[in-house]
Design a protein around this motif. Structure first.
Motif, PDB file in Angstrom:
ATOM      1  N   ARG A 136       0.676  -1.432   0.027  1.00 28.93           N
ATOM      2  CA  ARG A 136      -0.258   0.062   0.099  1.00 28.93           C
ATOM      3  C   ARG A 136       0.914   1.252   0.097  1.00 28.93           C
ATOM      4  NH1 ARG A 136      -4.136  -0.601   4.614  1.00 28.93           N
ATOM      5  NH2 ARG A 136      -4.139   1.518   4.274  1.00 28.93           N
ATOM      6  N   TYR A 137       2.071   1.363   0.491  1.00 27.39           N
ATOM      7  CA  TYR A 137       2.806   2.379   0.402  1.00 27.39           C
ATOM      8  C   TYR A 137       3.286   2.743  -1.017  1.00 27.39           C
ATOM      9  CZ  TYR A 137       3.717   2.642   5.580  1.00 27.39           C
ATOM     10  OH  TYR A 137       3.374   2.520   6.919  1.00 27.39           O
ATOM     11  N   PHE A 138       3.181   1.924  -1.766  1.00 28.65           N
ATOM     12  CA  PHE A 138       3.519   2.003  -3.331  1.00 28.65           C
ATOM     13  C   PHE A 138       2.308   2.226  -4.119  1.00 28.65           C
ATOM     14  CE2 PHE A 138       7.051   0.158  -1.154  1.00 28.65           C
ATOM     15  CZ  PHE A 138       8.147   0.853  -1.561  1.00 28.65           C
ATOM     16  N   GLU A 139       1.089   2.504  -3.668  1.00 34.33           N
ATOM     17  CA  GLU A 139      -0.162   2.695  -4.157  1.00 34.33           C
ATOM     18  C   GLU A 139      -0.255   4.425  -4.186  1.00 34.33           C
ATOM     19  OE1 GLU A 139      -3.347   0.681  -2.189  1.00 34.33           O
ATOM     20  OE2 GLU A 139      -2.296  -1.357  -2.933  1.00 34.33           O
ATOM     21  N   VAL A 140      -1.277   4.612  -5.168  1.00 31.28           N
ATOM     22  CA  VAL A 140      -1.568   6.021  -5.181  1.00 31.28           C
ATOM     23  C   VAL A 140      -2.016   6.769  -3.676  1.00 31.28           C
ATOM     24  CG1 VAL A 140      -3.136   7.933  -6.241  1.00 31.28           C
ATOM     25  CG2 VAL A 140      -1.727   6.040  -7.557  1.00 31.28           C
ATOM     26  N   TRP A 141      -1.755   7.960  -3.430  1.00 37.84           N
ATOM     27  CA  TRP A 141      -1.867   8.500  -2.202  1.00 37.84           C
ATOM     28  C   TRP A 141      -3.472   8.962  -1.935  1.00 37.84           C
ATOM     29  CZ3 TRP A 141       0.026   9.496   2.333  1.00 37.84           C
ATOM     30  CH2 TRP A 141      -0.188  10.910   3.073  1.00 37.84           C
ATOM     31  N   ASP A 142      -3.960   8.744  -0.904  1.00 33.57           N
ATOM     32  CA  ASP A 142      -5.204   9.095  -0.568  1.00 33.57           C
ATOM     33  C   ASP A 142      -4.849   9.750   0.766  1.00 33.57           C
ATOM     34  OD1 ASP A 142      -7.807   9.793  -0.137  1.00 33.57           O
ATOM     35  OD2 ASP A 142      -8.652   7.911   0.171  1.00 33.57           O
ATOM     36  N   PRO A 143      -4.876  10.965   0.694  1.00 32.98           N
ATOM     37  CA  PRO A 143      -4.625  11.711   2.248  1.00 32.98           C
ATOM     38  C   PRO A 143      -5.535  11.870   3.207  1.00 32.98           C
ATOM     39  CG  PRO A 143      -4.794  13.366   0.544  1.00 32.98           C
ATOM     40  CD  PRO A 143      -4.955  11.929  -0.116  1.00 32.98           C
ATOM     41  N   THR A 182       2.455   8.127  -4.989  1.00 31.99           N
ATOM     42  CA  THR A 182       2.370   6.991  -3.995  1.00 31.99           C
ATOM     43  C   THR A 182       2.409   7.429  -2.526  1.00 31.99           C
ATOM     44  OG1 THR A 182       4.721   6.603  -3.950  1.00 31.99           O
ATOM     45  CG2 THR A 182       3.397   5.349  -5.694  1.00 31.99           C
ATOM     46  N   VAL A 183       1.935   6.842  -1.743  1.00 32.15           N
ATOM     47  CA  VAL A 183       2.011   7.234  -0.183  1.00 32.15           C
ATOM     48  C   VAL A 183       3.441   7.294   0.132  1.00 32.15           C
ATOM     49  CG1 VAL A 183       1.651   6.344   2.015  1.00 32.15           C
ATOM     50  CG2 VAL A 183      -0.095   5.749   0.164  1.00 32.15           C
ATOM     51  N   ALA A 184       4.356   6.393  -0.188  1.00 29.42           N
ATOM     52  CA  ALA A 184       5.908   6.507  -0.023  1.00 29.42           C
ATOM     53  C   ALA A 184       6.386   7.702  -0.491  1.00 29.42           C
ATOM     54  CB  ALA A 184       6.553   5.286  -0.503  1.00 29.42           C
ATOM     55  N   GLU A 185       6.094   8.196  -1.540  1.00 30.66           N
ATOM     56  CA  GLU A 185       6.560   9.308  -2.341  1.00 30.66           C
ATOM     57  C   GLU A 185       6.230  10.415  -1.510  1.00 30.66           C
ATOM     58  OE1 GLU A 185       6.964  12.108  -6.318  1.00 30.66           O
ATOM     59  OE2 GLU A 185       5.472  10.691  -6.123  1.00 30.66           O
ATOM     60  N   ASN A 186       4.965  10.708  -1.027  1.00 33.22           N
ATOM     61  CA  ASN A 186       4.310  11.737  -0.414  1.00 33.22           C
ATOM     62  C   ASN A 186       5.039  11.842   1.201  1.00 33.22           C
ATOM     63  OD1 ASN A 186       2.246  13.347  -1.983  1.00 33.22           O
ATOM     64  ND2 ASN A 186       1.966  11.373  -2.316  1.00 33.22           N
ATOM     65  N   LEU A 187       5.289  10.777   1.712  1.00 36.35           N
ATOM     66  CA  LEU A 187       5.785  10.704   2.981  1.00 36.35           C
ATOM     67  C   LEU A 187       7.281  11.291   2.872  1.00 36.35           C
ATOM     68  CD1 LEU A 187       4.708   7.175   4.286  1.00 36.35           C
ATOM     69  CD2 LEU A 187       3.835   9.657   5.171  1.00 36.35           C
ATOM     70  N   PHE A 188       8.121  10.911   1.903  1.00 34.08           N
ATOM     71  CA  PHE A 188       9.314  11.326   1.658  1.00 34.08           C
ATOM     72  C   PHE A 188       9.362  12.711   1.527  1.00 34.08           C
ATOM     73  CE2 PHE A 188      10.640   6.968   1.789  1.00 34.08           C
ATOM     74  CZ  PHE A 188      11.912   6.856   1.662  1.00 34.08           C
ATOM     75  N   ILE A 189       8.444  13.091   0.693  1.00 33.59           N
ATOM     76  CA  ILE A 189       8.219  14.745   0.029  1.00 33.59           C
ATOM     77  C   ILE A 189       8.169  15.349   1.649  1.00 33.59           C
ATOM     78  CG2 ILE A 189       6.949  16.606  -0.544  1.00 33.59           C
ATOM     79  CD1 ILE A 189       6.573  14.540  -3.003  1.00 33.59           C
ATOM     80  N   LYS A 190       7.136  14.889   2.346  1.00 31.31           N
ATOM     81  CA  LYS A 190       6.861  15.735   3.698  1.00 31.31           C
ATOM     82  C   LYS A 190       7.856  15.591   4.839  1.00 31.31           C
ATOM     83  CE  LYS A 190       3.204  16.990   6.711  1.00 31.31           C
ATOM     84  NZ  LYS A 190       1.724  16.842   7.010  1.00 31.31           N
ATOM     85  N   TYR A 191       8.305  14.263   5.183  1.00 32.04           N
ATOM     86  CA  TYR A 191       9.115  13.937   6.553  1.00 32.04           C
ATOM     87  C   TYR A 191      10.694  13.918   6.104  1.00 32.04           C
ATOM     88  CZ  TYR A 191       4.330  13.536   8.052  1.00 32.04           C
ATOM     89  OH  TYR A 191       3.059  14.056   8.597  1.00 32.04           O
ATOM     90  N   CYS A 192      10.928  13.608   4.915  1.00 30.69           N
ATOM     91  CA  CYS A 192      12.239  13.175   4.591  1.00 30.69           C
ATOM     92  C   CYS A 192      12.585  13.965   3.304  1.00 30.69           C
ATOM     93  CB  CYS A 192      12.342  11.721   4.325  1.00 30.69           C
ATOM     94  SG  CYS A 192      11.781  10.660   5.610  1.00 30.69           S
ATOM     95  N   PRO A 193      12.621  15.326   3.387  1.00 29.12           N
ATOM     96  CA  PRO A 193      12.966  16.163   2.198  1.00 29.12           C
ATOM     97  C   PRO A 193      14.140  16.108   1.510  1.00 29.12           C
ATOM     98  CG  PRO A 193      12.720  17.476   4.184  1.00 29.12           C
ATOM     99  CD  PRO A 193      12.349  16.324   4.581  1.00 29.12           C
TER     100      PRO A 193
END
Length: 194
Positions: free
Chosen positions: A134-141, A170-181
């Motif tokens: 699910r971390y590699f599926e499209v983000w639903d925030p 993806t969920v993972a990409e959005n997490l990296f953008i926000k928390y691991c820039p």
């Protein structure tokens, strides 16, 4: 112990090392595939992975905490390198069960065992290991991780070598953008897409 014959030796060594380091120095241990989202308020805590299981992928204690000493004693006494998690999550769960009844979580509320906080699975494992893709599926925030301190990405499960890719939403990409820039900028965006 025969490290040549024990297939889990690397994991077992890491399990022992993290116990000893946190016992000696105190602090928080987190696996390298955990994305931290906000400060953890508790000092002495275990992370529940499910209703009846503690995780050893993240925990925190003050130095020389007795529970960790008991874990290290049991690590040696009940050593079995043939069983996955015997010296890891099963160990932390086993020692906790000696102290109290393991919690059954009904709502997103943490519980305690003496002075140890047992944090609800939503705090670190809102996506269980069986659903790691699910971390590699499209983000639903919408309200996805409002109850979480950090997220475990389950890299050990990722046998198909899925990667965080730029502009995948993806969920993972959005997490990296926000928390691991920094990681996102230097690793993800710099990696050419195929």
């Amino acid at each position: 112990v025969n490290p040549v014959k024990e297939i889990y030796w690397t994991h077992i060594s890491a399990d022992g090392f993290r116990l000893a380091m946190i016992w000696k120095h105190g602090g928080i241990y987190m696996d390298t595939d955990i994305i931290s989202m906000r400060p953890i308020q508790e000092v002495d805590f275990l992370a529940a992975e499910g209703s009846r299981d503690c995780s050893n992928g993240i925990f925190g204690f003050q130095r020389h905490y007795q529970y960790l000493w008991e874990c290290m004693e049991d690590f040696v006494k009940n050593y079995n390198g043939a069983i996955w998690g015997q010296q890891g999550p099963r160990l932390l769960t086993r020692i906790l069960a000696r102290r109290c009844e393991l919690p059954i979580f009904k709502h997103v509320e943490d519980t305690t065992c003496g002075n140890i906080s047992i944090l609800h699975p939503q705090r670190f494992y809102p996506i269980p290991y069986s659903a790691w893709r699910r971390y590699f599926e499209v983000w639903d925030p919408l309200g996805t991780f409002n109850n979480s301190y950090a997220l475990h990405l389950w890299n050990f499960m990722n046998k198909d070598m899925k990667k965080v890719t730029a502009e995948s939403n993806t969920v993972a990409e959005n997490l990296f953008i926000k928390y691991c820039p920094l990681t996102y900028e230097f690793i993800v965006k710099a990696t050419p897409r195929k």
